[in-house]
Design a protein around this motif. Sequence first.
Motif, short mmCIF file in Angstrom:
data_model
loop_
_atom_site.label_atom_id
_atom_site.label_comp_id
_atom_site.label_asym_id
_atom_site.label_seq_id
_atom_site.Cartn_x
_atom_site.Cartn_y
_atom_site.Cartn_z
N GLU A 167 -1.97 -2.31 -3.45
CA GLU A 167 -3.44 -1.89 -3.32
C GLU A 167 -3.88 -0.95 -4.53
O GLU A 167 -4.82 -0.99 -5.33
N TRP A 168 -3.03 0.09 -4.69
CA TRP A 168 -3.48 1.33 -5.65
C TRP A 168 -2.63 1.25 -6.82
O TRP A 168 -3.04 1.82 -7.90
N ILE A 287 13.40 2.01 -4.62
CA ILE A 287 12.40 1.10 -4.83
C ILE A 287 11.22 1.16 -3.79
O ILE A 287 10.08 1.33 -4.33
N GLN A 288 11.54 1.15 -2.68
CA GLN A 288 10.30 1.25 -1.69
C GLN A 288 9.63 2.60 -1.76
O GLN A 288 8.32 2.46 -2.02
N ARG A 289 10.36 3.75 -1.73
CA ARG A 289 9.76 4.94 -1.80
C ARG A 289 8.87 5.36 -3.02
O ARG A 289 7.83 6.01 -2.98
N LYS A 290 9.64 5.05 -4.10
CA LYS A 290 9.11 5.40 -5.27
C LYS A 290 7.70 4.35 -5.79
O LYS A 290 6.91 4.90 -6.57
N LEU A 291 7.84 2.97 -5.15
CA LEU A 291 6.63 2.17 -5.56
C LEU A 291 5.54 3.02 -4.62
O LEU A 291 4.30 3.03 -5.16
N LYS A 292 5.93 3.36 -3.41
CA LYS A 292 4.94 3.97 -2.52
C LYS A 292 4.24 5.04 -3.43
O LYS A 292 3.02 5.67 -3.27
N ASP A 293 4.99 5.91 -3.88
CA ASP A 293 4.64 7.20 -4.54
C ASP A 293 3.88 7.20 -5.68
O ASP A 293 2.60 7.51 -5.80
N ALA A 294 4.09 6.04 -6.50
CA ALA A 294 3.34 5.67 -7.56
C ALA A 294 1.87 5.20 -7.01
O ALA A 294 0.85 5.56 -7.68
N GLY A 295 1.67 4.43 -6.12
CA GLY A 295 0.49 3.96 -5.39
C GLY A 295 -0.28 5.19 -4.94
O GLY A 295 -1.57 5.36 -4.96
N ARG A 296 0.45 6.05 -4.29
CA ARG A 296 0.07 7.23 -3.52
C ARG A 296 -0.93 8.02 -4.59
O ARG A 296 -1.68 8.77 -4.31
N PHE A 297 -0.19 8.43 -5.73
CA PHE A 297 -0.41 9.15 -6.66
C PHE A 297 -1.89 8.57 -7.29
O PHE A 297 -2.98 9.60 -7.24
N GLU A 298 -1.82 7.31 -7.31
CA GLU A 298 -3.29 6.83 -7.76
C GLU A 298 -4.32 7.10 -6.90
O GLU A 298 -5.51 7.08 -7.03
N PHE A 299 -4.00 6.76 -5.42
CA PHE A 299 -4.96 7.20 -4.27
C PHE A 299 -5.43 8.30 -4.17
O PHE A 299 -6.62 8.47 -4.21
#
Length: 346
Positions: A167-168, A287-299
């Motif tokens: 999403e983000w 892969i899972q955690r750092k994709l989440k982090d990238a999206g989280r930072f944009e969020f």
Amino acid sequence: MELEAALRDQVGQAIGRPVPDAPITKLKGEASSRSYYRVGAPPESWVAMVMPPDATKKSDEATKGEPPKELPFVNVHRYLTGLGVRVPRIHRYDEPAGIMILEDLSDITFESALEGGRHNQALYTRAVELLARLRVQAEKKQDPECLAFTRAFDEDLYDWELHHFREWGLEAWSGQKPTDAERAELDATFKDIAKQLAAAPKGFTHRDYQSRNIMVKEGELIVIDFQDALQGPRQYDLVALLRDSYVELDRAFVDTMLDVYIATFEQESGEKIDAKAFKAFFDLLTIQRKLKDAGRFEFIHRVKGNPGFLVSIPASLRYVKDAFALRPELSKLQTLIAKYVPELAA
């Protein structure tokens, strides 16, 4: 002025004497909904944690169930203290006021203690050994009263975090949406990754054991920001530390530190670990955690109005790209995501 008076009053009650002239300094609070203030000046100073009424019990990220009856910070703090893990001392907690008075740990984080030496082997070895011993002790001393044993990284949470990236980090960041066929492929692949990760044995997991959540005071490593602890795989906190978005480490050094963890864990537990399988899982989790982090930072930038973490997105994506290279069975997913996030192109 009212807040400053309240903070001085709380410290006064905590230490048993008034501190009417103590200076008050607001501290950086990262992405938390809590605010932090230093009351006094070192060496005679304390840190006040101020919590908004609607954010005292529930995690900032996705969790299931009702908010806990006890403040998670206090609950998990008690458990870690019982294990002998060094955490900040709580001098006073005024629940109605939403103010906690804590030991002042100074301003030296693990990140700043590296002093530019990102491959500081001695410091990283200590942090990894601490983590291994914590995990062994926690697996031996499970406590159903500790909130970390009542919630877990399950398939739904892993999947939610991957879609948080979709999403983000994919849609909002690129300004595009995948086609229906691509979305179906993402859904299926994310679900498969989530299922693989959730199938691993679980135990006490800090959730964000990284360079800004370990303080260095008088030679001690002190763990903070543990209130979102839950059940997760052994590699999770290692990904947080060794694939830290704020301090980049090369793979050779990461492998060395993974070997330190495995050796320490084996020595403390008597259990033999398959290093190859352990590291392969570490890469999938990266892969899972750092994709989440990238999206989280944009969020955090777009929704919370805090652009401070945008600078860490490139490092997160580099970690994902490196991990994709070690998990070639996911090349199709990499190609699909790279169509919208070119930084991940092989």
